[in-house]
Design a protein around this motif. Structure first.
Motif, PDB file in Angstrom:
ATOM      1  N   CYS A 236       0.833  -1.210   0.000  1.00 15.15           N
ATOM      2  CA  CYS A 236       0.000   0.000   0.000  1.00 15.15           C
ATOM      3  C   CYS A 236       0.863   1.254   0.000  1.00 15.15           C
ATOM      4  N   ALA A 237       1.959   1.220   0.753  1.00 16.81           N
ATOM      5  CA  ALA A 237       2.850   2.382   0.818  1.00 16.81           C
ATOM      6  C   ALA A 237       3.544   2.619  -0.519  1.00 16.81           C
ATOM      7  N   GLN A 238       3.939   1.527  -1.197  1.00 25.51           N
ATOM      8  CA  GLN A 238       4.570   1.691  -2.515  1.00 25.51           C
ATOM      9  C   GLN A 238       3.627   2.401  -3.471  1.00 25.51           C
ATOM     10  N   LEU A 239       2.360   2.007  -3.469  1.00 26.18           N
ATOM     11  CA  LEU A 239       1.388   2.637  -4.352  1.00 26.18           C
ATOM     12  C   LEU A 239       1.200   4.113  -4.015  1.00 26.18           C
ATOM     13  N   ARG A 240       1.158   4.413  -2.724  1.00 29.37           N
ATOM     14  CA  ARG A 240       0.905   5.798  -2.320  1.00 29.37           C
ATOM     15  C   ARG A 240       2.100   6.699  -2.619  1.00 29.37           C
ATOM     16  N   LEU A 241       3.306   6.199  -2.365  1.00 30.58           N
ATOM     17  CA  LEU A 241       4.494   7.021  -2.598  1.00 30.58           C
ATOM     18  C   LEU A 241       4.764   7.216  -4.084  1.00 30.58           C
ATOM     19  N   ALA A 242       4.237   6.324  -4.927  1.00 30.07           N
ATOM     20  CA  ALA A 242       4.452   6.473  -6.362  1.00 30.07           C
ATOM     21  C   ALA A 242       3.755   7.708  -6.914  1.00 30.07           C
ATOM     22  N   ASP A 243       2.710   8.157  -6.216  1.00 33.22           N
ATOM     23  CA  ASP A 243       1.979   9.354  -6.644  1.00 33.22           C
ATOM     24  C   ASP A 243       2.618  10.562  -5.974  1.00 33.22           C
ATOM     25  N   ALA A 244       3.669  11.093  -6.585  1.00 32.00           N
ATOM     26  CA  ALA A 244       4.487  12.112  -5.916  1.00 32.00           C
ATOM     27  C   ALA A 244       4.686  13.328  -6.811  1.00 32.00           C
ATOM     28  N   LEU A 245       4.984  14.447  -6.158  1.00 31.86           N
ATOM     29  CA  LEU A 245       5.344  15.676  -6.860  1.00 31.86           C
ATOM     30  C   LEU A 245       6.851  15.670  -7.099  1.00 31.86           C
ATOM     31  N   PRO A 246       7.306  15.759  -8.348  1.00 36.90           N
ATOM     32  CA  PRO A 246       8.754  15.812  -8.587  1.00 36.90           C
ATOM     33  C   PRO A 246       9.378  17.043  -7.930  1.00 36.90           C
ATOM     34  N   ALA A 247      10.575  16.866  -7.398  1.00 35.08           N
ATOM     35  CA  ALA A 247      11.246  17.980  -6.713  1.00 35.08           C
ATOM     36  C   ALA A 247      11.458  19.168  -7.646  1.00 35.08           C
ATOM     37  N   ASP A 248      11.633  18.908  -8.953  1.00 32.28           N
ATOM     38  CA  ASP A 248      11.871  19.992  -9.907  1.00 32.28           C
ATOM     39  C   ASP A 248      10.661  20.912 -10.056  1.00 32.28           C
ATOM     40  N   TRP A 249       9.466  20.427  -9.665  1.00 30.81           N
ATOM     41  CA  TRP A 249       8.265  21.237  -9.828  1.00 30.81           C
ATOM     42  C   TRP A 249       7.834  21.926  -8.539  1.00 30.81           C
ATOM     43  N   GLU A 250       8.635  21.831  -7.490  1.00 33.81           N
ATOM     44  CA  GLU A 250       8.328  22.560  -6.256  1.00 33.81           C
ATOM     45  C   GLU A 250       8.495  24.060  -6.488  1.00 33.81           C
ATOM     46  N   GLY A 251       7.512  24.829  -6.005  1.00 32.44           N
ATOM     47  CA  GLY A 251       7.623  26.275  -6.045  1.00 32.44           C
ATOM     48  C   GLY A 251       7.410  26.908  -7.402  1.00 32.44           C
ATOM     49  N   LYS A 252       6.957  26.130  -8.389  1.00 31.06           N
ATOM     50  CA  LYS A 252       6.710  26.678  -9.721  1.00 31.06           C
ATOM     51  C   LYS A 252       5.211  26.789  -9.986  1.00 31.06           C
ATOM     52  N   ASP A 253       4.842  27.755 -10.801  1.00 35.22           N
ATOM     53  CA  ASP A 253       3.432  27.924 -11.151  1.00 35.22           C
ATOM     54  C   ASP A 253       2.957  26.747 -12.000  1.00 35.22           C
ATOM     55  N   ILE A 254       1.855  26.129 -11.563  1.00 33.32           N
ATOM     56  CA  ILE A 254       1.255  25.009 -12.293  1.00 33.32           C
ATOM     57  C   ILE A 254      -0.228  25.307 -12.451  1.00 33.32           C
ATOM     58  N   GLN A 255      -0.701  25.227 -13.653  1.00 30.57           N
ATOM     59  CA  GLN A 255      -2.127  25.428 -13.908  1.00 30.57           C
ATOM     60  C   GLN A 255      -2.795  24.064 -14.043  1.00 30.57           C
ATOM     61  N   LEU A 256      -3.891  23.883 -13.329  1.00 27.80           N
ATOM     62  CA  LEU A 256      -4.559  22.589 -13.341  1.00 27.80           C
ATOM     63  C   LEU A 256      -6.063  22.769 -13.191  1.00 27.80           C
ATOM     64  N   ILE A 257      -6.776  21.678 -13.418  1.00 27.58           N
ATOM     65  CA  ILE A 257      -8.216  21.614 -13.210  1.00 27.58           C
ATOM     66  C   ILE A 257      -8.477  20.512 -12.192  1.00 27.58           C
ATOM     67  N   GLY A 258      -9.285  20.824 -11.173  1.00 27.24           N
ATOM     68  CA  GLY A 258      -9.569  19.841 -10.143  1.00 27.24           C
ATOM     69  C   GLY A 258     -10.892  20.113  -9.464  1.00 27.24           C
ATOM     70  N   VAL A 259     -11.252  19.207  -8.563  1.00 34.34           N
ATOM     71  CA  VAL A 259     -12.534  19.267  -7.867  1.00 34.34           C
ATOM     72  C   VAL A 259     -12.286  19.418  -6.372  1.00 34.34           C
ATOM     73  N   VAL A 260     -12.983  20.349  -5.733  1.00 39.05           N
ATOM     74  CA  VAL A 260     -12.895  20.536  -4.283  1.00 39.05           C
ATOM     75  C   VAL A 260     -13.422  19.257  -3.621  1.00 39.05           C
ATOM     76  N   ALA A 261     -12.549  18.579  -2.838  1.00 36.38           N
ATOM     77  CA  ALA A 261     -12.864  17.233  -2.362  1.00 36.38           C
ATOM     78  C   ALA A 261     -13.130  17.150  -0.875  1.00 36.38           C
ATOM     79  N   SER A 262     -13.136  18.271  -0.177  1.00 29.35           N
ATOM     80  CA  SER A 262     -13.333  18.230   1.274  1.00 29.35           C
ATOM     81  C   SER A 262     -14.110  19.460   1.711  1.00 29.35           C
ATOM     82  N   LEU A 263     -14.488  19.476   2.991  1.00 30.66           N
ATOM     83  CA  LEU A 263     -15.107  20.664   3.555  1.00 30.66           C
ATOM     84  C   LEU A 263     -14.078  21.791   3.621  1.00 30.66           C
ATOM     85  N   PRO A 264     -14.275  22.900   2.940  1.00 32.41           N
ATOM     86  CA  PRO A 264     -13.341  24.026   3.083  1.00 32.41           C
ATOM     87  C   PRO A 264     -13.356  24.558   4.520  1.00 32.41           C
TER      88      PRO A 264
END
Length: 797
Positions: free
Chosen positions: A70-98
């Protein structure tokens, strides 16, 4: 079966203690071991015993490798270090109580599509969207968000990272348990826009319902003080409860009631079961089609499922749902199992669905409480009067949870039995039913009635919480004392008539009496705590403790004092501080001061704060720091080197340059704490203290800013080790690479709290200085490392 499940859970827990995930080759070897017990089933006795041992090891290994997969699967979904702190445009759905705060809204987002070419974003992330705080008569301007909405956003993300301190909260573990693989914020000028009002998926329907019910409650109760408590009891929104109310609940030991707990779910399920059974029996046609008992079981379990989903599917609610599910199946098929089997199956289901549940204190307290209740209530020959049984259960749970509470939080409520005796029936049998009924009715009077009952209950709880000895607090007990105390509790709770039950008291003695070893005369222990972008240092000698700076504030009701410093001091066995120094007027250094002063007795406060600052009023004795002040504790000398007395008359001096500079001198070494001084003050110190500034350990001035650590100052101090107290990817860029290289060229060992966590510096009277990075001794596979900069091992010099 019960033992096999316990071994499976133990294997899951063992995986969560690993610094790295195991290779899957070992899992294949474990699978091959399945054949051995099967081959040994008809052999001689020794072979059968060996086969059984291997079989038990197999269940242990199954839990271990299930969690690893389970941990291998979860860690595979990661943000690459090269993309930290950079502007990223995306489309997503609010998934929790704000969650709305003073200046921001925090929410979770399920990513659907990344619009920025080449960018990689994890599926589930947590974001903050900043607005403007309320000012004068103008309300706060915050973005309006609702679950299920689809948004196009421009965000900046970073990999999961939190502070790392002994006995502190592991934020990175909390993130991986919730499958949040990156955190960040919405860019204010990124062209954010809502694309759809509702994305129709089951998980978003649930969150949308929770959001609507929360709005219904808050609208009905408006600004009433316990509206957050009612919301927490209705939909599990625990963040709606203010910190000061949580403090009351914690001090009285009723905090388990202020969420949708197993008790509430069982009550709702039982009520629905009884109503369904009564109504079903009224119809002969329905009864012939399906027996009333089976129909009632379906309705009861359905009610439990709905209420659990409203709770956000937290571990205590899950545990109760799975237990009720097992009981429902047993009733449906007419094969009732023992209560302990039901609990074990619920435990197994939790582990299969959430292997990280063992990291949550609520997991151990929740299952532990139920296990204690079953231990004292099931299988006893004589059934006492219901009132006596209730009192016995309260006594048993209080006694049985003392060891885990002291191990996890180093405190336990003394007034808990009395507080729970009246709070449990009031909350579970009155407040919760009124709240649930009030959410469904179109008028507000029922919700208002629930609030009034809660207000009456809170008045009693606050009165009990105000007692000076309401809570027992102590050092963190060694692990072996917790196990011995748990065995002692089990012995004490044996049935009446069992001989020598009083011997169980002996099992509790090590829990309270085995204290951390005292330092030697002339020894110094320094803890540079990881408080993010700020500074907090705890200095301990044999009989004294000093706090130098108190770190930053994190948000309303949360700061370094109550989240990091006080838990560390409590676990270290420090019940009072002989002194607190707030070096200068900066939120990164004074943000946690009030929390510390309110939580612990403090003999005196030294600072360079302005005359009108309210902080000194919180202390019994408050003075200004100035050069020439000195004192000695247990063979360790403390000397104030800066500022001068005359500097307080100069209004143009910057706060940083008026910081309290402290030198700690032992027979074996020196430590220099220069706060946030800059070039001007460094030059003054070189002039006034030339030849005496050398230090073995230096906390870098101003977090390694380019405005400090001039070549002359660095050369004069000539530290063997330098510590940079900095936050991960802080907006100031501390420490500056040029400053780091300046110390490295001198031969200094480099430490930084964002990479290493808290730094523990032990200076022995014999002249040995040992520096231990906390992340070097507490390594876990989910921790985010700084690329190309590994955590150093503990060193001595």
């Amino acid at each position: 079966m019960r033992l096999n499940i316990v071994l499976f859970v133990l294997g899951t827990w063992l995986l969560q203690q690993q610094a790295e995930l195991p290779g899957m080759a070992a899992a294949w070897a474990l699978s091959a071991a399945v054949v051995v017990p099967w081959l040994a089933r008809r052999q001689n006795t020794a072979a059968r015993v060996a086969g059984q041992i291997l079989l038990k090891a197999l269940y242990l290994g199954l839990g271990f490798f299930w969690a690893a997969w389970c941990a291998q699967l979860r860690l595979a979904d990661a943000l690459p270090a090269d993309w930290e702190g950079k502007d990223i445009q995306l489309i997503g759905v609010v998934a929790s109580l704000p969650q709305s705060y003073e200046r921001s809204v925090r929410f979770e987002l399920d990513g659907e599509r990344v619009l920025t070419p080449g960018a990689v974003v994890p599926q589930h992330i947590a974001l903050s969207w900043w607005g403007s705080a309320a000012r004068d008569d103008q309300p706060a301007t915050l973005p309006e968000l609702h679950p299920g909405e689809r948004w196009q956003l421009t965000v900046r993300l970073r990999r999961p990272h939190g502070t790392a301190n002994p006995h502190g909260f592991d934020y990175e573990a909390w993130l991986i348990e919730r499958d949040i693989r990156a955190t960040g914020y919405v860019r204010p000028k990124g062209g954010s826009r809502r694309l759809a009002a509702m994305v129709h998926r089951p998980q978003y329907w649930i969150e949308k319902t929770r959001d609507a019910l929360r709005g219904r409650i808050l609208q009905a109760l408006q600004d009433r003080p316990y509206a957050g408590v009612i919301a927490a009891l209705a939909i599990g929104d625990q963040r709606a409860i203010p910190p000061y109310q949580w403090q009351t609940f914690t001090r009285t030991g009723v905090n388990h009631l202020m969420s949708i707990s197993g008790l509430h779910i069982t009550m709702v399920s039982g009520l629905m079961l009884a109503i369904a059974y009564w109504l079903w029996c009224r119809s002969a046609r329905l009864t012939l089609w399906l027996p009333a008992r089976k129909a009632a079981v379906l309705f009861g379990f359905a009610a439990a499922l709905v209420y659990t989903l409203l709770a956000g599917f937290e571990v205590p609610a899950q545990r109760t749902l799975y237990m009720l599910g097992v009981m429902a199946l047993a009733l449906w098929f007419g094969r009732m199992s023992s209560a302990s089997t039901v609990l074990a199956v619920a435990l197994l289901v939790v582990m299969l669905l959430d292997p990280w549940a063992v990291l949550a204190p609520g997991f151990w307290l929740s299952f532990g409480a139920v296990a204690v209740i079953l231990y004292v209530a099931v299988g006893r020959v004589m059934q006492p009067h219901w009132l006596a049984a209730w009192a016995r259960v309260q006594w048993a749970v209080t006694l049985g949870l003392i060891p885990p509470l002291l191990a996890l939080f180093q405190q336990v409520s003394i007034v808990s039995p009395v507080a729970n005796a009246f709070a449990i029936p009031v909350v579970s049998l009155v407040v919760v039913p009124l709240t649930l009924l009030g959410m469904l009715l179109p008028f507000d009077s029922v919700l208002l009635a629930a609030h009034e009952v809660m207000a009456w209950c809170m008045a009693l709880l606050q009165w009990m919480s105000a007692a000076p000895d309401a809570v027992w607090q102590q050092h963190a007990p060694p692990a072996w004392t917790v196990i011995v105390a748990a065995l002692g509790a089990a012995w004490l709770l044996l049935p009446r008539g069992f001989p020598a039950r009083w011997l169980g008291v002996i099992g509790f003695l090590p829990l309270f009496l085995v204290a951390p070893p005292r330092l030697e005369e002339g020894a110094l222990k320094l803890a540079v705590l990881d408080v993010g972008q700020g500074l907090a240092v705890v200095a301990q000698t044999r009989h004294h403790a000093l706090l130098y700076d108190t770190g930053p504030a994190f948000g309303p009701g949360a700061d370094s004092g109550n989240r990091i410093i006080v838990p560390y001091l409590r676990a270290a066995g420090v019940r009072s501080l002989d002194g607190v120094i707030v070096s200068h007027d900066n939120a990164d250094h004074s943000g946690g001061a009030v929390s510390v002063l309110q939580a612990l007795p403090v003999a005196w406060l030294l600072s360079s704060l302005p005359d009108m600052d309210p902080l000194p009023l919180e202390a019994e004795q408050a003075y200004r720091c100035f050069a020439g002040q000195d004192w000695e504790w247990d063979g360790v000398r403390f000397e104030m080197l800066h500022p001068s007395r005359a500097s307080y008359d100069e209004a143009r001096i910057k706060d940083n340059d008026r910081g309290c500079v402290l030198r700690i001198v032992t027979r074996a070494g020196r430590v220099l704490l220069p706060a946030d001084i800059e070039r001007k003050t460094e030059t003054e110190l070189l002039s006034a203290q030339r030849g005496t500034l050398q230090a073995d350990v230096l906390v870098a001035p101003h977090h390694g800013s380019k405005t400090s650590s001039t070549p002359e100052f660095v050369s004069e101090v000539n530290p063997q080790s330098v510590i940079f107290p900095v936050g991960y990817r802080n907006r100031f860029g501390h420490p500056h690479p040029e400053v780091v290289e300046r110390y490295r060229d001198l031969g200094s060992r480099i430490y930084r709290t964002d990479r290493d966590g808290a730094l523990i510096v032990d200076v022995s009277p014999q002249g040995v200085v040992r520096i231990t990075p906390y992340r070097a001794v507490y390594r876990r596979y989910w921790q985010t490392a700084i690329v190309g900069d590994p955590v150093p091992e503990p060193e001595e010099f």
